[in-house]
Motif scaffolding. Structure first.
Motif, PDB file in Angstrom:
ATOM      1  N   GLU A 188       0.835  -1.206   0.000  1.00  0.00           N
ATOM      2  CA  GLU A 188       0.000   0.000   0.000  1.00  0.00           C
ATOM      3  C   GLU A 188       0.868   1.253   0.000  1.00  0.00           C
ATOM      4  O   GLU A 188       0.567   2.230  -0.681  1.00  0.00           O
ATOM      5  CB  GLU A 188      -0.922   0.002   1.229  1.00  0.00           C
ATOM      6  CG  GLU A 188      -2.115  -0.930   1.118  1.00  0.00           C
ATOM      7  CD  GLU A 188      -3.069  -0.498   0.020  1.00  0.00           C
ATOM      8  OE1 GLU A 188      -3.131   0.715  -0.289  1.00  0.00           O
ATOM      9  OE2 GLU A 188      -3.755  -1.371  -0.543  1.00  0.00           O
ATOM     10  N   GLN A 189       1.941   1.225   0.777  1.00  0.00           N
ATOM     11  CA  GLN A 189       2.836   2.376   0.835  1.00  0.00           C
ATOM     12  C   GLN A 189       3.518   2.601  -0.509  1.00  0.00           C
ATOM     13  O   GLN A 189       3.698   3.733  -0.947  1.00  0.00           O
ATOM     14  CB  GLN A 189       3.875   2.169   1.935  1.00  0.00           C
ATOM     15  CG  GLN A 189       3.284   2.218   3.333  1.00  0.00           C
ATOM     16  CD  GLN A 189       4.175   1.601   4.385  1.00  0.00           C
ATOM     17  OE1 GLN A 189       5.277   1.124   4.088  1.00  0.00           O
ATOM     18  NE2 GLN A 189       3.718   1.570   5.620  1.00  0.00           N
ATOM     19  N   LEU A 190       3.870   1.512  -1.181  1.00  0.00           N
ATOM     20  CA  LEU A 190       4.481   1.630  -2.507  1.00  0.00           C
ATOM     21  C   LEU A 190       3.494   2.220  -3.498  1.00  0.00           C
ATOM     22  O   LEU A 190       3.857   3.088  -4.303  1.00  0.00           O
ATOM     23  CB  LEU A 190       4.958   0.259  -2.991  1.00  0.00           C
ATOM     24  CG  LEU A 190       5.574   0.215  -4.391  1.00  0.00           C
ATOM     25  CD1 LEU A 190       6.812   1.111  -4.467  1.00  0.00           C
ATOM     26  CD2 LEU A 190       5.940  -1.216  -4.785  1.00  0.00           C
ATOM     27  N   LEU A 191       2.250   1.782  -3.439  1.00  0.00           N
ATOM     28  CA  LEU A 191       1.216   2.316  -4.334  1.00  0.00           C
ATOM     29  C   LEU A 191       1.045   3.817  -4.117  1.00  0.00           C
ATOM     30  O   LEU A 191       0.982   4.595  -5.084  1.00  0.00           O
ATOM     31  CB  LEU A 191      -0.109   1.595  -4.091  1.00  0.00           C
ATOM     32  CG  LEU A 191      -1.309   2.080  -4.902  1.00  0.00           C
ATOM     33  CD1 LEU A 191      -1.053   1.945  -6.403  1.00  0.00           C
ATOM     34  CD2 LEU A 191      -2.572   1.319  -4.511  1.00  0.00           C
ATOM     35  N   ARG A 192       0.990   4.246  -2.861  1.00  0.00           N
ATOM     36  CA  ARG A 192       0.861   5.685  -2.571  1.00  0.00           C
ATOM     37  C   ARG A 192       2.081   6.450  -3.075  1.00  0.00           C
ATOM     38  O   ARG A 192       1.949   7.551  -3.621  1.00  0.00           O
ATOM     39  CB  ARG A 192       0.677   5.908  -1.067  1.00  0.00           C
ATOM     40  CG  ARG A 192      -0.696   5.536  -0.548  1.00  0.00           C
ATOM     41  CD  ARG A 192      -0.946   6.147   0.819  1.00  0.00           C
ATOM     42  NE  ARG A 192      -0.037   5.623   1.821  1.00  0.00           N
ATOM     43  CZ  ARG A 192      -0.283   4.563   2.566  1.00  0.00           C
ATOM     44  NH1 ARG A 192      -1.408   3.897   2.408  1.00  0.00           N
ATOM     45  NH2 ARG A 192       0.580   4.155   3.475  1.00  0.00           N
ATOM     46  N   ALA A 193       3.264   5.864  -2.893  1.00  0.00           N
ATOM     47  CA  ALA A 193       4.496   6.530  -3.339  1.00  0.00           C
ATOM     48  C   ALA A 193       4.514   6.693  -4.856  1.00  0.00           C
ATOM     49  O   ALA A 193       4.956   7.719  -5.377  1.00  0.00           O
ATOM     50  CB  ALA A 193       5.720   5.732  -2.879  1.00  0.00           C
ATOM     51  N   VAL A 194       4.026   5.679  -5.574  1.00  0.00           N
ATOM     52  CA  VAL A 194       3.951   5.766  -7.038  1.00  0.00           C
ATOM     53  C   VAL A 194       2.978   6.869  -7.448  1.00  0.00           C
ATOM     54  O   VAL A 194       3.284   7.698  -8.321  1.00  0.00           O
ATOM     55  CB  VAL A 194       3.524   4.413  -7.644  1.00  0.00           C
ATOM     56  CG1 VAL A 194       3.203   4.560  -9.137  1.00  0.00           C
ATOM     57  CG2 VAL A 194       4.614   3.373  -7.452  1.00  0.00           C
ATOM     58  N   ARG A 195       1.807   6.896  -6.821  1.00  0.00           N
ATOM     59  CA  ARG A 195       0.814   7.927  -7.172  1.00  0.00           C
ATOM     60  C   ARG A 195       1.339   9.327  -6.864  1.00  0.00           C
ATOM     61  O   ARG A 195       1.136  10.264  -7.639  1.00  0.00           O
ATOM     62  CB  ARG A 195      -0.498   7.667  -6.419  1.00  0.00           C
ATOM     63  CG  ARG A 195      -1.264   6.455  -6.904  1.00  0.00           C
ATOM     64  CD  ARG A 195      -2.727   6.539  -6.518  1.00  0.00           C
ATOM     65  NE  ARG A 195      -2.911   6.615  -5.088  1.00  0.00           N
ATOM     66  CZ  ARG A 195      -3.404   5.640  -4.332  1.00  0.00           C
ATOM     67  NH1 ARG A 195      -3.734   4.481  -4.890  1.00  0.00           N
ATOM     68  NH2 ARG A 195      -3.567   5.793  -3.039  1.00  0.00           N
ATOM     69  N   MET A 196       2.025   9.464  -5.735  1.00  0.00           N
ATOM     70  CA  MET A 196       2.576  10.764  -5.368  1.00  0.00           C
ATOM     71  C   MET A 196       3.621  11.219  -6.387  1.00  0.00           C
ATOM     72  O   MET A 196       3.663  12.391  -6.763  1.00  0.00           O
ATOM     73  CB  MET A 196       3.208  10.693  -3.981  1.00  0.00           C
ATOM     74  CG  MET A 196       2.221  10.602  -2.836  1.00  0.00           C
ATOM     75  SD  MET A 196       3.029  10.133  -1.279  1.00  0.00           S
ATOM     76  CE  MET A 196       4.182  11.497  -1.067  1.00  0.00           C
ATOM     77  N   SER A 197       4.456  10.302  -6.833  1.00  0.00           N
ATOM     78  CA  SER A 197       5.553  10.662  -7.736  1.00  0.00           C
ATOM     79  C   SER A 197       5.062  11.051  -9.118  1.00  0.00           C
ATOM     80  O   SER A 197       5.677  11.863  -9.801  1.00  0.00           O
ATOM     81  CB  SER A 197       6.534   9.490  -7.847  1.00  0.00           C
ATOM     82  OG  SER A 197       7.092   9.201  -6.589  1.00  0.00           O
ATOM     83  N   PHE A 198       3.944  10.477  -9.538  1.00  0.00           N
ATOM     84  CA  PHE A 198       3.412  10.765 -10.873  1.00  0.00           C
ATOM     85  C   PHE A 198       2.212  11.702 -10.818  1.00  0.00           C
ATOM     86  O   PHE A 198       1.451  11.790 -11.785  1.00  0.00           O
ATOM     87  CB  PHE A 198       3.025   9.473 -11.575  1.00  0.00           C
ATOM     88  CG  PHE A 198       4.201   8.643 -12.022  1.00  0.00           C
ATOM     89  CD1 PHE A 198       5.011   9.076 -13.061  1.00  0.00           C
ATOM     90  CD2 PHE A 198       4.510   7.452 -11.399  1.00  0.00           C
ATOM     91  CE1 PHE A 198       6.099   8.320 -13.474  1.00  0.00           C
ATOM     92  CE2 PHE A 198       5.591   6.685 -11.802  1.00  0.00           C
ATOM     93  CZ  PHE A 198       6.391   7.131 -12.839  1.00  0.00           C
ATOM     94  N   VAL A 199       2.034  12.397  -9.704  1.00  0.00           N
ATOM     95  CA  VAL A 199       0.836  13.216  -9.518  1.00  0.00           C
ATOM     96  C   VAL A 199       0.722  14.334 -10.553  1.00  0.00           C
ATOM     97  O   VAL A 199      -0.362  14.783 -10.893  1.00  0.00           O
ATOM     98  CB  VAL A 199       0.803  13.797  -8.080  1.00  0.00           C
ATOM     99  CG1 VAL A 199       1.873  14.864  -7.891  1.00  0.00           C
ATOM    100  CG2 VAL A 199      -0.574  14.361  -7.755  1.00  0.00           C
ATOM    101  N   ARG A 200       1.857  14.790 -11.098  1.00  0.00           N
ATOM    102  CA  ARG A 200       1.816  15.890 -12.056  1.00  0.00           C
ATOM    103  C   ARG A 200       1.631  15.418 -13.504  1.00  0.00           C
ATOM    104  O   ARG A 200       1.512  16.232 -14.410  1.00  0.00           O
ATOM    105  CB  ARG A 200       3.090  16.736 -11.948  1.00  0.00           C
ATOM    106  CG  ARG A 200       3.118  17.603 -10.686  1.00  0.00           C
ATOM    107  CD  ARG A 200       4.327  18.532 -10.680  1.00  0.00           C
ATOM    108  NE  ARG A 200       4.262  19.486  -9.603  1.00  0.00           N
ATOM    109  CZ  ARG A 200       4.658  19.243  -8.364  1.00  0.00           C
ATOM    110  NH1 ARG A 200       5.141  18.063  -8.061  1.00  0.00           N
ATOM    111  NH2 ARG A 200       4.567  20.170  -7.420  1.00  0.00           N
ATOM    112  N   GLN A 201       1.610  14.098 -13.709  1.00  0.00           N
ATOM    113  CA  GLN A 201       1.338  13.596 -15.055  1.00  0.00           C
ATOM    114  C   GLN A 201      -0.137  13.833 -15.375  1.00  0.00           C
ATOM    115  O   GLN A 201      -0.988  13.832 -14.487  1.00  0.00           O
ATOM    116  CB  GLN A 201       1.657  12.108 -15.151  1.00  0.00           C
ATOM    117  CG  GLN A 201       3.051  11.719 -14.678  1.00  0.00           C
ATOM    118  CD  GLN A 201       4.150  12.481 -15.377  1.00  0.00           C
ATOM    119  OE1 GLN A 201       5.011  13.079 -14.749  1.00  0.00           O
ATOM    120  NE2 GLN A 201       4.122  12.474 -16.693  1.00  0.00           N
TER     121      GLN A 201
END
Length: 412
Positions: free
Chosen positions: A208-221
């Motif tokens: 779950e933490q990895l999923l949130r980290a991925v979403r956070m990192s690509f939030v500006r896409q």
């Protein structure tokens, strides 16, 4: 919610960011009001905390204590309501927040905090529903009915005329939390049984933490499709016209790792990357490519790395084989004799051979890598040649053995 989105909320246009500017990628999972120091026990990681100081006896002392304790809780940030109780935010408080890497904001007391908190939770629950829809769509597209899924892809604002790329992200933790083990439990009837230990729940947590980290990192896409899987996260992102893919992917892998380290200190993130594509019918193919590239990182014994599908070389042949039997036969033909020798004699000739090949068949280099005497390596190599009936000076023999070791690691 990110800080970029937070500052768009009504009422926060008068907020000032005082400290913690370097970690504004931290995700805000909720909000809470703390008016007494003891209330910190109710706080959850990722929440944005509002403090007015109304119940503080000694504002400076209690505020200092509150900031220290809230930092330990790994909150997303602290908003100080400046007014009748907290009259100003002094430099020493700002300096403390910076030392703790804690985002610190000030807000005029007259702003209605309850309305801001309501907006935060509305955004949170709206995103949760969106996330469920995206994951359901990706599950259907990748594993169930691709054609049916593609019929409704426009609901996710997917621009089929733009370039896209798929990535597959996995994480390795030093605490081995991704592993599972069996423990014996005794039920109320006195019967013993084996059950998966709490390591399973730790694995779920890090996923779950990895999923949130991925979403956070690509939030500006402009657009992002994603799916949490058993051993990682698959994501599809839209590329801008001027994006330099290699630079962007290096940056995003690093960002994901940094975002994940807010909650997990000792982790390494690996990223497999598929081919750039246009259209929607290539999504599944690109995700598959990214997953394969990620597996090659693990096969080669690496972590904290990235690999492009275009660069995995001979592994593409392995993946395209419908039956691993061919690979197992090649492995047995090439290394079977020395593997059997190790099994029967408790030796480690296979490892010696692999290191020798990795070091360009150089005795001196292999000696250094194995931390043994030069004569020991020379003896082992001679013995290996005798057991396998081969000449390790023959480049064709070397190629076949290197291929066999790749197969061995690929098959696990």
């Amino acid at each position: 919610m990110t800080y970029d989105e937070l500052f768009q909320l009504k009422g926060l246009e008068k907020a000032k960011l005082l400290a913690g500017k370097s970690i504004l990628g931290r995700e805000i999972s909720g909000a809470h009001v703390v008016e007494i120091v003891e209330a910190q026990d109710w706080v959850k990681r990722g929440e944005l905390i509002f403090v007015s100081g109304v119940a503080f006896r000694d504002v400076k002392r209690d505020l200092t204590e509150a900031i220290c304790e809230l930092s330990k809780k790994q909150v997303a940030g602290v908003v100080l309501e400046v007014g009748p109780y907290i009259k100003e935010v002094t430099d020493d408080i700002i300096e403390l927040a910076n030392e703790l890497n804690l985002p610190l904001l000030s807000l005029p007391y007259e702003i209605h905090v309850s309305e801001i908190i309501s907006q935060i939770y509305y955004d949170k629950y709206s995103k949760e529903e969106t996330n469920k829809s995206v994951e359901k769509f990706m599950t259907e597209l990748l594993y169930e009915d691709e054609k049916k899924a593609l019929e409704r892809i426009e609901l996710f604002k997917y621009n089929a005329e733009k370039k896209h790329i798929a990535v597959y992200v996995s994480v390795e933790a030093e605490d081995n939390s991704s592993q599972t083990k069996s423990v014996e439990k005794v039920n109320e009837n006195g019967e013993s049984k084996n059950e998966n230990s709490s390591i399973n729940s730790k694995n779920d947590d890090i996923s779950e933490q990895l999923l949130r980290a991925v979403r956070m990192s690509f939030v500006r896409q402009n657009q992002l499709l994603y799916l949490k899987e058993e051993d990682g996260v698959a994501a599809v992102i839209e590329l801008e016209a001027g994006d330099k893919v290699h630079k962007l992917m290096r940056q995003k892998r690093k960002e994901i790792e940094e975002n994940l380290r807010y909650s997990r200190k000792n982790v390494s993130v690996s990223m497999g990357i598929g081919k750039v594509f246009i259209g929607a019918d290539s999504i599944k193919k690109s995700v598959t490519e990214a997953r394969k590239a990620n597996k090659v990182i693990k096969t080669d014994g690496g972590t904290g790395n990235l690999r492009y599908y275009d660069e995995i070389g001979i592994y593409r042949i392995f993946f395209n084989l419908s039956d691993d039997k061919v690979l197992r036969n090649l492995l047995t033909e090439a290394l079977g004799a020395i593997m059997q020798y190790d099994d029967e004699n408790g030796s480690d000739m296979v490892h010696t051979l692999e290191v020798f090949l990795e070091q360009g068949c150089n005795i001196a280099a292999a000696t250094d890598a194995l931390y043994v005497h030069r004569n020991t390596v020379k003896y082992r190599i001679k013995r290996i040649e005798e057991i396998m009936n081969i000449d390790l000076k023959d480049v064709t023999v070397q190629f076949n053995l290197r291929l066999a070791f790749k197969i061995m690691h690929y098959l696990g």
